[in-house]
Design an enzyme around this catalytic site. Structure first.
Site, PDB file in Angstrom:
ATOM      1  CD  GLU A 121      65.208  58.822  -2.819  1.00 40.64           C
ATOM      2  OE1 GLU A 121      64.178  58.214  -3.329  1.00 40.64           O
ATOM      3  OE2 GLU A 121      65.450  57.839  -1.690  1.00 40.64           O
ATOM      4  CG  ASP A 122      62.098  62.795  -6.063  1.00 45.45           C
ATOM      5  OD1 ASP A 122      62.551  62.038  -6.357  1.00 45.45           O
ATOM      6  OD2 ASP A 122      60.992  63.237  -5.517  1.00 45.45           O
TER       7      ASP A 122
END
Ligand code: ZN
Length: 327
Positions: A77-78
């Site tokens: 996600e990051d």
């Protein structure tokens, strides 16, 4: 290289050896590489967060796949890391855990994930992630903190309870309460209420606390809140007795569960707190009473049942009056 992997290795102790240990170390290196340069709000390197989450899970005795997923849980996600790379390196089960855990950001996914194959392990990941985020929540902006605290009381602490992780449940509850906004009598009133709520059956405590918290928010200022808290606590033993009363198997006529529900309903309607907000957990409880252990169903209902409106309360009052009139 193992400098910052140390907390995890200490928590895992002798249980992590050989090929499994090497896989966990590779997951750490991969996560550290992708998170390089990123920092937490506290200013610490980002990788300290996944390591702390993995250490919590190691203490709970989780296997090496869960530990790898914990180390990698924010990579997809990051960062720009392609999912395929993780699948190739660590296998589909690990990546699936990461995906399922991300899906749990939406509380409505809890029953779905629970019912799935990775179910409990993905939930454990989520719980450990939330625990560490709450432990370090003082760095978060206020609205985020409040949202995390409420969601924890509403969904995640009860999940921990149902998984048999009493200690984790209690720490989540405690941290969530500590992270609620403290101004204008909020924290004081809520402290009083949660102290009184220890009388309630544990499986219902978090849910009711969450409702009462919502109620406190709607009250204008310090004194109305404290008055509400004191009133609530004075009625708590009665509510606790009602909730704990055996379901009447030894009484003639059975249907005791429903009777307890009715008694509880009367208590709610007779009290001068804003009843509709209290009815929601009650409805959920009545549903659970009939749904037994079907937790998935119950969670769905907890999340989807809309707040019961004042009209419903009036109708119920009339209905109860009628019943009493006839009986
Ligand atoms: Zn995280």
């Amino acid at each position: 290289m193992n400098g910052s992997l140390q907390p995890l290795l200490e928590a895992a102790g002798d249980t992590l050896t050989g090929e499994r240990l090497r896989m966990v170390e590779r997951a750490y290196l991969t996560a550290a590489r992708w998170h390089r340069g990123q920092r937490r709000r506290s200013g610490e390197p980002y990788i300290t967060h996944p390591v702390a989450v993995a250490a919590i899970l190691a203490e709970l005795g989780m296997d090496h796949e869960v530990l790898c997923a914990a180390l990698l849980h924010d990579v997809l996600e990051d960062t720009d890391c392609p999912e395929q790379e993780l699948v190739r390196e660590f296998g589909e089960p690990v990546v699936r855990l990461v995906r399922d855990m991300s899906a749990l950001r939406d509380p409505r996914q809890v029953p779905v994930i629970w019912a799935s194959e990775t179910g409990e392990r993905a939930l454990m990941l989520k719980l450990a992630d939330r625990l560490h985020n709450l432990r370090t929540a003082r760095w978060l902006p206020e609205p985020k903190r409040r949202r995390a605290a409420r969601q924890t009381l509403e969904t995640l602490a009860p999940v921990a309870g149902r998984l048999g992780l009493g200690q984790l449940e209690q720490e989540l509850e405690r941290l969530a309460i500590a992270n609620l906004p403290g101004g204008d009598g909020m924290q004081a009133s809520f402290g009083v209420i949660s102290a009184g709520a220890v009388l309630l059956p544990r499986e219902w405590r978090a849910r009711w606390l969450e409702e009462w918290l919502g109620e406190l928010h709607t009250l204008p200022g310090r004194w109305p809140r404290i008055r509400f808290a004191v009133q609530l606590v004075s009625g708590m033993p009665r509510l606790a007795m009602t909730l704990r009363r055996p379901d009447g198997r030894h009484r003639p006529g059975a249907g005791g569960g429903r009777r307890a529900g009715l008694r509880c309903l009367r208590w709610v309607l007779a009290s001068d707190v804003r009843t509709w907000s209290l009815l929601m957990p009650l409805v959920a409880w009545l549903v659970l009473d009939t749904a037994g252990e079907r937790l998935g169903d119950a969670v769905t209902i907890l999340i989807t049942v809309p707040p019961v409106l004042a009209a419903g309360v009036r109708a119920l009052r009339a209905w109860l009056r009628d019943r009493d009139g006839r009986g």
